[in-house]
Design a protein around this motif. Structure first.
Motif, PDB file in Angstrom:
ATOM      1  N   LEU A 199      -4.017   4.329   5.900  1.00 17.78           N
ATOM      2  CA  LEU A 199      -4.125   3.907   4.509  1.00 17.78           C
ATOM      3  C   LEU A 199      -3.039   2.909   4.097  1.00 17.78           C
ATOM      4  O   LEU A 199      -3.205   2.155   3.164  1.00 17.78           O
ATOM      5  CB  LEU A 199      -4.063   5.125   3.577  1.00 17.78           C
ATOM      6  N   ILE A 200      -1.910   2.962   4.766  1.00 16.54           N
ATOM      7  CA  ILE A 200      -0.855   2.039   4.366  1.00 16.54           C
ATOM      8  C   ILE A 200      -0.660   0.893   5.354  1.00 16.54           C
ATOM      9  O   ILE A 200       0.366   0.246   5.385  1.00 16.54           O
ATOM     10  CB  ILE A 200       0.497   2.762   4.119  1.00 16.54           C
ATOM     11  N   ARG A 238       6.232  16.578  -2.360  1.00 15.64           N
ATOM     12  CA  ARG A 238       5.499  15.346  -2.196  1.00 15.64           C
ATOM     13  C   ARG A 238       5.865  14.682  -0.869  1.00 15.64           C
ATOM     14  O   ARG A 238       7.010  14.735  -0.435  1.00 15.64           O
ATOM     15  CB  ARG A 238       5.871  14.415  -3.352  1.00 15.64           C
ATOM     16  N   ARG A 239       4.864  14.096  -0.255  1.00 14.83           N
ATOM     17  CA  ARG A 239       5.145  13.271   0.922  1.00 14.83           C
ATOM     18  C   ARG A 239       4.560  11.892   0.666  1.00 14.83           C
ATOM     19  O   ARG A 239       3.388  11.758   0.347  1.00 14.83           O
ATOM     20  CB  ARG A 239       4.525  13.897   2.170  1.00 14.83           C
ATOM     21  N   ASP A 240       5.397  10.882   0.795  1.00 13.16           N
ATOM     22  CA  ASP A 240       5.024   9.514   0.437  1.00 13.16           C
ATOM     23  C   ASP A 240       5.022   8.602   1.655  1.00 13.16           C
ATOM     24  O   ASP A 240       5.890   8.727   2.504  1.00 13.16           O
ATOM     25  CB  ASP A 240       6.058   8.912  -0.527  1.00 13.16           C
ATOM     26  N   GLY A 241       4.102   7.679   1.676  1.00 15.16           N
ATOM     27  CA  GLY A 241       4.120   6.643   2.703  1.00 15.16           C
ATOM     28  C   GLY A 241       4.035   5.276   2.039  1.00 15.16           C
ATOM     29  O   GLY A 241       3.256   5.093   1.110  1.00 15.16           O
ATOM     30  N   LYS A 278       0.853  -1.180   0.000  1.00 18.00           N
ATOM     31  CA  LYS A 278       0.000   0.000   0.000  1.00 18.00           C
ATOM     32  C   LYS A 278       0.886   1.227   0.000  1.00 18.00           C
ATOM     33  O   LYS A 278       1.972   1.223   0.578  1.00 18.00           O
ATOM     34  CB  LYS A 278      -0.905  -0.004   1.237  1.00 18.00           C
ATOM     35  N   TYR A 279       0.330   2.234  -0.602  1.00 16.16           N
ATOM     36  CA  TYR A 279       1.136   3.396  -0.829  1.00 16.16           C
ATOM     37  C   TYR A 279       0.217   4.595  -0.797  1.00 16.16           C
ATOM     38  O   TYR A 279      -0.884   4.559  -1.358  1.00 16.16           O
ATOM     39  CB  TYR A 279       1.779   3.217  -2.196  1.00 16.16           C
ATOM     40  N   VAL A 280       0.637   5.637  -0.129  1.00 19.04           N
ATOM     41  CA  VAL A 280      -0.206   6.820  -0.059  1.00 19.04           C
ATOM     42  C   VAL A 280       0.695   8.046  -0.175  1.00 19.04           C
ATOM     43  O   VAL A 280       1.848   8.019   0.248  1.00 19.04           O
ATOM     44  CB  VAL A 280      -1.042   6.811   1.244  1.00 19.04           C
ATOM     45  N   ALA A 281       0.174   9.077  -0.789  1.00 21.35           N
ATOM     46  CA  ALA A 281       1.007  10.258  -0.971  1.00 21.35           C
ATOM     47  C   ALA A 281       0.156  11.494  -1.161  1.00 21.35           C
ATOM     48  O   ALA A 281      -0.980  11.435  -1.611  1.00 21.35           O
ATOM     49  CB  ALA A 281       1.905  10.069  -2.189  1.00 21.35           C
TER      50      ALA A 281
END
Lengths: 1134, 474
Positions: B28-29, A719-722, A696-699
């Motif tokens: 979410l992750i 950008r900030r990514d998780g 899973k990936y969220v940004a």
């Protein structure tokens, strides 16, 4: 009228001319003031009577009556109104005043001539204008050439800050303008136009820009034109793709884009294709892996990441490749995308372009945009082509007599006496027919195979609703004997709908592909080329496989059996996207892209007992399912506003992405009959394994772009990514980029250079990261051993990994500086780019000695790899006349890779692989000396320069003899394409070139176990180069039949030595396409809009110094050869 | 003015947007705690069912039939080639031919496999020992049994490693930060660990096997391995005592029929493990039996590894072991017949063949020979001969006629060569530990060098651990 104006403005000398004209006018005004005085004294009498007569006819009459000549420009008279006049015996001066009354013209009398010129505003008029006494309101409409309104176009008043955007009908209102103000109307993809204000404007028609500078390019989360871009992107369009007879769209990119390396892994239908943007960023994760790593970019189709990316889709083995799930061979997921359904492919290369993709874009991004409908009447296209494939490189092997004499020579070299030798050890010399000759290469891979491709599409719609639907069928055969082929069915559709007065827009598209690839499950069948040429027939008279010939067991030699062990792979690919957007205000738009991409496979490999040697026959079958899925949701807010001379566009958005990747395999044993191999249920023993990889990936991301006065550009992204791939506390990372651009030709200094029409200097710097690793590696896991038989009723477990909770994002820092130049109305566009990328904190499976229990652990390796390069590209429309046109496109890229730092390298497992300051693609090996003239065995240099037969397989600092010997990354690559059209004929050719080093045929043969003198055929090229007797100076050592002889062991060292590498540079006529369009007068009778006949060819000619094999795939002469393809086709539009 | 409203609205939306994004990001992750088919180490050692699965994995590693591992055939085959038992055929491939010709390259795949499979298994062994020791919920009895048997497993791996390579890294933990840079320990240090493991196992294990068959170690497996270790260390009295404990246990007896020795349930088996193949049975049978034995005619294939003339000539006339434990094939080429012998102790090629064969690790006959040798060294010659003759009698041979201590010792060595041929490299080990290797192989092999007595440390290991030092001669 406006067209005329525009043309003048853009003429190469317009700036210069305008300056001249201003000077002339000024002189004229002064002259006028002086002359007006003298004219009064004239006393010629003139009588005129006319109604709606042309000015020129009046001039003729005056001349006849007075003898005065008239001097005027015909252009000036075009604007003149018809003259109605009735005067008698008037003075010339009065007569002229009457004639010129109301005309936009002035006159002066010089000597005996009347000089006519365009009227200059009077002082009063000038004053009036200057005092703004005459305010006017303007309404207008902006339309395209087809009459369709252009909403969203910018209408700006020259030299003022006033600007508006056109509404959905293309209309705009401006108040408080002055007469003669100039409006600048611009819209992306169209030529910018200037219009003089008048109270009632006609429709303003914008022409589509034919210059590549203004063509719309799809970028991350939006579009841009090359004119205002500060990043490094390149686009390949449908017109380039359609000329290439390839079934994998990635192959259509070869040679088209500077800095993009495309490497086919083999010529098998559906075979994997490697893609790399601007060189290798990372070091090898496992120093013991056979192949070096290859950074692959992110692939996005219609805004949705392609679920399988560029991973191989096969789990079992097939002719497409030996090693499933490896990047180096196997079947490509892109075989599920029909090149005919692609509108464009954009390659994003630098941080400005990719950092908005954050982690995912660290190695570049490839954006594929599929075809969409266009407003207009229904268009039906039908394209059918058919052709042949044949292997590009046919390796000439030894014939029987050459082979047998080589074998005997080898035995003699080894001191083996044929008279007393065991005949079973040398069946080819004692048992097989000494005169029989079979060309195994021809028999196995020499087939010329047919291919067929058909594609049909229907498209059309209105401005508020468009559609595109197409279907395709592709068939490609394997070179191997047997019923092996790749068949593909594709269905593509795309719909666009607007609502609520154009405020709401909905786009939906769907791609479905079914691909059926059936081949052999034994990739080793390609080694059939190595079979002894006097081997008996492997298939008996009744079609049976021959396993024994006069007491010689042929189990290991009968490769025909492999052809009866089928591999069957069916893949199902679905790509969906839905984009909904709502225009909240003229400036602000909210929307979201949602996508679902799914590729699943159904695969089986069957090993019938009948295909195997009866001595060890055992029927079994493998069944596998593989699935890649991506759910992607990206809400997005767009803002666009003109602040005076500046245009601000901003974007803020988010990404939610979920990947569900999994596979399962079942192995079935104990079949009672080969006929049951299609079913797992008939197996008496079934063993299974399954895997599932959640991700899973969220940004959240934002981009601000500001273009000031069409000259200065600022572009910022953040950008900030998780990512779920990281452990607690390390999941988030920040990335961003800043770009600046200056279109310096907007400066007046450059405006005086007439042919220099565009110049831009741009640069950007940014960061991106990578999380490209498996999930859960921050914990230690155990699993039930796959396929294991229970131990005393208990399912055995095994540990899966060592764990390291502390790893996190790696970081890539990129700098890109570009210079864009346009000449001759931008018909010639040139780009030069220099860049530098540095990747650090590399996420690597750090190699460990097996005494730790595992061969690696995931770590952020503190090594920095740098790629620095230069790219040039040039597009030119050389000639364009009614009947003849010629365009040229050229690109060139050179990348230099370097390992900048690697603390502790010397004591690390990577010590023998990498050297600080050298490219990571550099190979360490032994320095080759020669074939010792006395012994006939290869000799090498030790690190200290001494000569040895057996160099030490360790690096210099550890007392070994390994040193840098070859760099396999290309020194430069590029392509040159030309399109020449004459009347109905069109010729296109693409030359692709690379300067590179590759493994030579001999090392390739040794690597495949084809050592001259052993029971295997070898390339005929060794003859005349081989050592045969003391004193010979040779490049190939003596033949040997013994696998433990010094000569045989010498081949291992040879493969690891500098002698194994040779120049593999080449220029290849990648594509040649010739087409003829049938005359429309003829076609109209059959209601056909257009019809084109074409011949397309791929890999037709190669210019290279590389001796044997294909330089595009060097060192693999015994793999599935690359194919030369020629197709003929017809394309209709109804 | 209108513009400002737009900007305000835009800003608001931006704030709302980013606010939403940040608050829900972590949620979410989130992914499941573990993958569908994997569990973390903590869960493995939480309950007895999972612990048993982890331990079953250790035994699975012992006898994987699909691939050669140090415990499934590799020692038998490689040491058989290095020594004077096996001769490869021309088609055997280059790795075994390097081994046969005592010119192994450090990247030889077969030789590397011995090292890599040992340490992969040792990780699981060390992980199990640590995990079981940390568990406080399983019964003390189970904990003792499991710890004891795993210690025996670990001892066997290290015993094999030092006999193949000399000193090796002594790894007893799973923390890679400490184990990655361990140098090679001295042979004596490894022996200390082996003795510590086995003596501790002696305390923990019970005389009865914990599960059916002679599969998972009991006390006597620990004793038997200890006897062998003491013998190799030259501690004769300890060797005799440990061997006596096994022989006197009353649990084992020599099979009278040589054909049944390697079957599942063999009475002489002290420690055997099921062969784990789906298609094929033991790794030895797979490699050693020429495959045409499955079908007729059986006259076309030369065995991949055939028995050497040195071994064949060592058999005494009438030795039933040559009849029962060696196969014979006559290969006819162009009308000319050549006879090849091959090891045929394991007779089942297919896993499905009944009766089932198990993979033999330790058996009573070896224990008799161990005790005989120890007794002979202690000059208890009559006892030694009694034990020796137990084995000879079963083979259909008369009692040994040796008289002097030296003769008795020689007779025992000879008996070991025959009884234990192609079994766990015993011949190769014996030649090395008795110092006879240079004399024997120096005459039998063409390229023999004294440094060939140990295998090279695999190249990949030298490269990944700079603290490892290669053996001399490589």
């Amino acid at each position: 009228m406006y067209d005329f104006y525009l043309k003048k403005r853009l003429s190469p000398y317009s700036g210069f001319r305008q300056t001249l004209r201003v000077m002339k006018l000024t002189a004229l005004i002064i002259l006028l003031a002086l002359m007006q005085v003298s004219a009064v004294s004239l006393a010629q009498k003139v009588t005129l009577k006319a109604k709606n007569a042309s000015l020129s006819s009046i001039f003729r009459q005056v001349r006849q009556q007075t003898g005065y000549d008239f001097a005027y420009g015909t252009q000036d008279l075009d604007a003149a109104k018809p003259v109605t006049i009735d005067i008698k015996n008037a003075d010339l001066k009065d007569a002229l005043d009457a004639i010129f009354n109301g005309q936009p013209l002035d006159y002066t009398i010089e000597d005996k001539s009347v000089v006519v010129s365009a009227k200059q505003p009077s002082l009063l008029e000038k004053l009036k204008s200057a005092l703004n006494l005459d305010m006017i309101d303007v309404q207008g409409r902006v339309i395209d050439e087809k009459g369709m309104p252009i909403p969203g176009a910018t209408v700006r008043v020259k030299y003022l800050t006033t600007a508006v955007i056109t509404d959905k009908d293309g209309r705009f209102n401006l108040t408080g303008l002055k007469d003669k103000d100039i409006l600048i109307i611009s819209y992306v993809g169209y030529l910018t136009k200037e219009v003089v204000v008048s109270a009632k404007l006609d429709d303003i028609v914008l022409q589509i820009s034919s210059s590549q500078l203004d063509q719309i390019t799809v970028i991350a989360y939006g579009t841009e034109t090359r004119r205002f871009s500060v990043g490094s992107t390149a686009t390949v369009t449908a017109s380039d793709i359609e000329k290439q007879p390839v079934s994998n769209p990635l192959l259509a990119l070869e040679g088209q884009v500077a800095g993009l390396t495309i490497s086919p892994t083999s010529g098998a239908p559906g075979a994997a294709v490697q893609v790399q943007v601007r060189g290798q960023n990372s070091v090898q994760s496992n120093p013991n892996a056979v192949n070096r790593p290859y950074d692959q970019p992110l692939f996005v189709i219609d805004g949705v990441p392609f679920a399988p990316q560029n991973q191989n889709i096969n789990l079992g083995s097939s002719l497409g490749g030996t090693t499933p799930r490896s990047r180096y061979s196997g079947l490509s997921p892109f075989n599920s995308i029909n090149p005919s359904d692609i509108e464009s492919i954009t390659i994003l290369k630098d941080a400005d372009a990719t950092s908005i993709y954050g982690t995912q874009g660290a190695n570049g991004v490839i954006i594929i945009t599929t075809k969409k409908g266009k407003p207009g009447e229904t268009n039906v296209n039908l394209t059918v082509n058919s052709g042949v494939d044949v292997a590009t490189d046919q390796v000439q092997m030894l014939n029987t007599s050459q082979y047998l004499s080589l074998r005997k020579e080898a035995l003699a070299n080894d001191g083996i006496n044929l008279a007393t030798a065991n005949p079973l050890s040398y069946p080819d010399l004692f048992v097989f027919d000494q005169n029989k000759y079979t060309n195994w290469e021809k028999q196995f891979v020499g087939k010329t195979t047919p291919n067929t491709d058909a594609h049909a599409s229907v498209s059309g719609g209105t401005t508020s609703s468009t559609y595109f639907i197409s279907g395709g069928l592709t068939h490609q055969d394997y070179d191997f004997p047997g019923d092996f082929a790749d068949n593909r069915l594709t269905l593509h559709s795309s719909f666009h709908q607007t609502g609520f007065n154009g405020k709401l827009s909905i786009d939906f598209g769907s791609d479905y592909a079914y691909d059926h690839n059936n081949s052999s499950s034994q990739p080793a069948v390609t080694q059939a080329v190595l079979l002894p040429p006097n081997l008996p027939d492997l298939i008996g008279p009744s079609g049976n496989l021959v396993w024994n010939y006069k007491g010689v067991d042929l189990s290991s030699l009968n490769l025909d059996g492999y052809l009866k062990e089928p591999s069957d792979l069916q893949s199902y690919n679905l790509n969906n996207f839905l984009r909904i957007a709502y225009q909240i205000t003229p400036d602000l738009r909210i929307g979201s892209t949602m996508g679902y991409s799914r590729l699943t496979t159904n695969e089986s490999q069957q090993y019938p007992a009948a295909a195997q040697s009866p001595s060890s026959a055992y029927a079994y079958a493998i069944f596998a399912n593989n699935s890649f899925q991506t759910i992607n949701i990206e809400p997005q807010l767009d803002y666009k506003h003109q602040f005076g001379k500046g245009l601000l566009t901003a974007l803020i958005g988010g990404t939610y992405k979920k990947d569900i990747t999994g596979d399962s395999q079942q192995q079935g044993y104990g079949y009672s009959n080969d006929a049951f191999l299609n079913s797992i249920a008939s197996a008496t023993t079934i063993l299974a394994s399954s895997a599932n990889t959640p991700y899973k990936y969220v940004a959240g991301f934002a981009r601000i772009n500001y273009v000031f006065d069409q000259e200065f550009i600022v572009n910022l992204t953040g950008r900030r990514d998780g990512s779920s791939n990281f452990g607690p506390g390390r999941q988030f990372g920040n990335f961003g980029s800043a770009g600046l651009g200056w279109i310096f030709t907007q400066e007046s200094l450059f405006k005086s250079i007439p042919f220099f029409t565009y110049g831009k200097l741009s640069g950007n710097y940014g960061t991106s990261g990578s999380d490209g690793i498996a999930p859960y590696q921050y914990q230690a896991f155990w699993e039930p051993v796959p396929y294991a038989i229970p131990f005393q009723g208990t399912a055995p477990y095994k540990p899966l990994n060592l764990y390291n909770p502390d790893y996190s994002w790696d970081t890539k820092k990129s700098l890109n500086i570009g210079l864009d130049l346009g000449f001759f109305h931008n018909k010639l566009l040139f780009n030069a780019t220099v860049y530098q990328n540095r990747t650090g904190d590399q996420l690597t499976n750090y190699n460990l000695p097996i005494q730790t229990g595992f061969s690696s652990v995931l770590e952020n390796l503190n090594a920095v790899v740098q790629d620095r390069g230069i790219e040039f590209s040039l597009t030119s429309s050389n000639i364009k006349t009614k009947n003849f046109s010629w365009t040229t496109s050229f690109n060139f890229a050179s990348n230099q890779n370097k390992l900048i730092s690697f603390p502790g390298l010397a004591t690390s497992p990577y010590a023998y692989l990498y050297t600080i300051g050298e490219p990571v693609t550099e190979i360490n090996g032994f320095k080759y000396k020669d074939v010792n003239p006395t012994t006939g065995v290869y000799e090498f240099y030790t690190a200290s320069g001494a000569t040895t037969y057996s160099p030490n397989d360790a690096i210099k600092s550890q007392g070994g003899d390994l040193q840098p010997i070859a760099n396999l990354a290309p020194k430069f690559t590029g392509g040159l394409s030309n399109t020449i059209s004459y009347k109905k004929f069109s010729l296109y050719f693409l030359l692709q070139f690379a300067k590179q080093t590759g493994m030579n045929y001999l090392a390739s043969a040794y690597g495949a176990g084809a050592v001259p003198g052993t029971l295997t055929n070898v390339p005929a090229a060794i003859l005349n180069n081989m050592w045969t007797k003391p004193g010979d100076v040779a490049t190939v050592e003596r033949a040997t039949s013994l696998t433990y002889s010094s000569a045989y062991i010498g081949t291992y060292y040879y493969v690891e030595s500098s002698a194994a590498y040779t120049d593999a540079s080449y220029i290849r006529l990648k594509t040649l396409s010739l087409s003829y369009s049938l005359p429309s007068s003829f076609l109209n009778k059959f209601d056909i809009k257009s019809c084109k006949f074409y011949v397309n060819a791929q890999n037709l000619l190669t210019f290279t110094g590389y001796k044997i094999g294909d330089p595009e795939n060097p060192g693999s002469i015994f793999n599935f050869p690359l194919q030369r393809t020629i197709v003929c086709g017809l394309s209709f539009n109804f | 003015m209108k513009n400002f409203i737009d900007i305000k609205r835009f800003t608001w939306l931006m704030v709302l947007f980013s606010g939403l994004a940040i608050t829900s990001c972590k949620k979410l992750i989130e992914i499941p705690v573990n993958p569908v088919n994997e569990i973390p180490t903590s869960a493995v050692f939480a309950d007895s069912t999972d612990i048993m699965s982890a331990v079953a994995g250790i035994y699975y590693n012992f006898s994987t039939s699909g691939s050669r591992t140090i415990t499934s055939g590799a020692i038998t085959l490689d040491a058989g080639l290095s020594g004077d038992e096996l001769v490869p055929s021309a088609t055997a491939g280059s790795a075994p031919i390097q081994i046969y010709s005592n010119s192994i390259l450090p990247n030889n795949g077969f030789a590397s496999t011995l090292w890599t499979t040992a340490y992969t298994s040792l990780y699981q062994i060390n992980a199990c020992l640590a995990g079981i020791s940390a568990n406080n919920t399983i019964s003390a009895a189970l904990k003792q049994q499991l710890t004891g048997e795993i210690e025996v497993d670990r001892a066997l791996y290290y015993f094999s490693l030092i006999n193949l390579y000399g000193g090796v890294p002594l790894v007893t933990s799973t923390n890679y930060l400490t184990t990655e840079s361990l140098p090679r320990a001295a042979v004596a240090a490894v022996y200390s660990q082996i003795l510590a493991d086995l003596t501790d196992a002696q305390k923990k294990l019970k005389p009865n096997y914990p599960s059916s068959g002679h599969i998972r170690p009991n006390l006597y497996v620990a004793d038997a391995l200890l006897a062998k270790v003491y013998l190799f260390m030259g501690q004769w009295q300890n060797a005799e005592n440990a061997a006596a404990s096994v022989i006197n246990s009353g649990l084992y007896s020599l099979n009278t029929d040589l054909n049944t020795v390697y079957l599942d349930g063999s009475t002489e088996a002290i420690w055997q493990l099921p062969a784990k193949g789906t298609v094929f049975a033991t790794a030895e049978a797979f490699v050693l039996i020429p495959s045409q034995n499955l079908s007729t005619p059986a006259t076309t294939v030369v065995p991949t590894y055939s028995l050497s003339s040195y071994l064949l000539n060592a058999f005494e006339a009438g030795d039933q072991r040559l009849v029962k434990w060696a196969g014979k094939t006559s290969v006819i080429v162009n009308g000319v017949a050549t006879t090849y012998y091959y090891a045929y102790k394991y007779k089942n090629l297919r896993a499905a063949t009944a009766p089932t064969e198990d993979y033999m690790i330790l058996r009573l006959a070896e224990l008799y020979l161990i005790r005989a040798e120890a007794e002979a060294q202690l000059n208890n010659l009559s006892a030694a001969l009694t034990d020796l003759n137990m084995v000879r009698t079963r083979a259909g041979l008369p009692n040994s006629t040796a008289v002097s201590q030296n003769d008795v010792l020689n007779a025992i060595m000879h008996e070991r060569q025959i009884e234990l041929f192609c079994e766990w490299g015993n011949r190769w080990y014996d030649l090395k530990r008795t110092g006879a290797i240079n004399t024997v192989l120096g005459t039998e092999k063409t390229n023999w060098k004294s440094t060939d007595a140990v295998y090279p440390v695999p190249l990949s290991e030298i490269q990944t651990n700079p603290y490892l030092v290669q053996n001399p001669g490589y």
